[in-house]
Design an enzyme around this catalytic site. Sequence first.
Site, PDB file in Angstrom:
ATOM      1  N   ASP A  37      -0.303  -0.272  54.457  1.00 57.70           N
ATOM      2  CA  ASP A  37       0.661  -0.344  53.366  1.00 57.70           C
ATOM      3  C   ASP A  37       0.555  -1.710  52.686  1.00 57.70           C
ATOM      4  O   ASP A  37       0.484  -2.745  53.358  1.00 57.70           O
ATOM      5  CB  ASP A  37       2.076  -0.137  53.882  1.00 57.70           C
ATOM      6  CG  ASP A  37       3.077   0.021  52.747  1.00 57.70           C
ATOM      7  OD1 ASP A  37       3.105   1.116  52.146  1.00 57.70           O
ATOM      8  OD2 ASP A  37       3.818  -0.933  52.469  1.00 57.70           O
TER       9      ASP A  37
ATOM     10  N   GLU B 129       1.742   3.448  47.778  1.00 63.31           N
ATOM     11  CA  GLU B 129       0.796   2.371  48.075  1.00 63.31           C
ATOM     12  C   GLU B 129       0.393   2.355  49.547  1.00 63.31           C
ATOM     13  O   GLU B 129       0.006   1.341  50.100  1.00 63.31           O
ATOM     14  CB  GLU B 129       1.408   1.012  47.695  1.00 63.31           C
ATOM     15  CG  GLU B 129       2.649   0.620  48.477  1.00 63.31           C
ATOM     16  CD  GLU B 129       3.939   1.087  47.832  1.00 63.31           C
ATOM     17  OE1 GLU B 129       4.989   0.499  48.150  1.00 63.31           O
ATOM     18  OE2 GLU B 129       3.904   2.034  47.020  1.00 63.31           O
TER      19      GLU B 129
ATOM     20  N   ASP C 277      -2.238  -0.411  39.334  1.00 59.02           N
ATOM     21  CA  ASP C 277      -3.229   0.645  39.540  1.00 59.02           C
ATOM     22  C   ASP C 277      -4.589   0.051  39.904  1.00 59.02           C
ATOM     23  O   ASP C 277      -5.290   0.572  40.795  1.00 59.02           O
ATOM     24  CB  ASP C 277      -3.361   1.507  38.283  1.00 59.02           C
ATOM     25  CG  ASP C 277      -2.151   2.394  38.057  1.00 59.02           C
ATOM     26  OD1 ASP C 277      -1.321   2.516  38.979  1.00 59.02           O
ATOM     27  OD2 ASP C 277      -2.035   2.959  36.951  1.00 59.02           O
TER      28      ASP C 277
ATOM     29  N   ASN D 225       3.885  -4.796  40.673  1.00 62.76           N
ATOM     30  CA  ASN D 225       4.154  -3.990  39.478  1.00 62.76           C
ATOM     31  C   ASN D 225       5.167  -4.663  38.553  1.00 62.76           C
ATOM     32  O   ASN D 225       5.000  -4.673  37.326  1.00 62.76           O
ATOM     33  CB  ASN D 225       4.671  -2.609  39.885  1.00 62.76           C
ATOM     34  CG  ASN D 225       3.566  -1.689  40.371  1.00 62.76           C
ATOM     35  OD1 ASN D 225       2.434  -1.771  39.911  1.00 62.76           O
ATOM     36  ND2 ASN D 225       3.889  -0.816  41.314  1.00 62.76           N
TER      37      ASN D 225
END
Length: 289
Positions: free
Chosen positions: A139, A182, A156, A147
């Site tokens: 993770d 993620e 991305d 973000n």
Amino acid sequence: MTGLGRGITEPEPVSDDDWPGPGGAHMPDGASPDGASLVQLHESIATLLASRGQWRQAYQHLRSALELVHADRTEPPRIPEQLRREVDRLRREHAEAREQSIRDSLTASYNRRYLDQRLVTLLSEWGGKPGGLAVALVDLDWFKQVNDTFGHLIGDRVLQRVVELLQDGLPEDGFCARYGGEEFALVLPAVDGPTAVAMAEAARIKVENHDWNKIVLGLRVTVSIGVAHEPAPGVGVGPERQLRQADGLLYTAKQSGRNAVAYRVGGRTFLAGPAAGRRAVTEPRALAY
């Protein structure tokens, strides 16, 4: 077609030896109505089987239809090259559609569907192979901040690059799949526990040491990993339980400061690499396994 992972290959071209005949063969003049109906039946069954990707069975029915059409001829029929190319094209399209159905559209890693199916297959075919099976859940740390700070397009690109780093150096038959958001799963077959932990720690280091400034200045990315190893896969521990174990260990790595690999030996939880010498392990209050 090429892919980032193993297990899906482009079908081989049809050869003269295994070619069954054209699916749209016509009865010659003077053929009996019953014979024509049987030919059409074989062709209909072949079309249905081909739509499901059952090529060998479809070929058998097409061959039967072709033999009926040419039953009174002494020479074997010649297959038109156009029909040969058409079936090759259909087989390639079927393989490409299958490949796309098991890939994550953003990262090109395998998706959750493939992960679940492949784990079941690995366990059913294990048969006492040496080593064991490890599942590592990975993770990204503080990914929401990535973000929020740099935007989702940068996020991305980070996910795509992390997958490339995770896939580097996987063992034979190992693969990476997007578990959700993620979070990614590394499946490591035929490895012992220490090797699985070492592979997970190597992946963590690759992510930490990568030059993320090449994507955007000021970017830093790390991952936390939980490694669940089973020395005798399928004996009392199914894929769901092993995934839950890996998830619990991932939570431990997060609670113990992140950017770490957590694993269990003899009922105790440890952190791998540098984290082992500078942190205390923070166990979750309750694990669902």
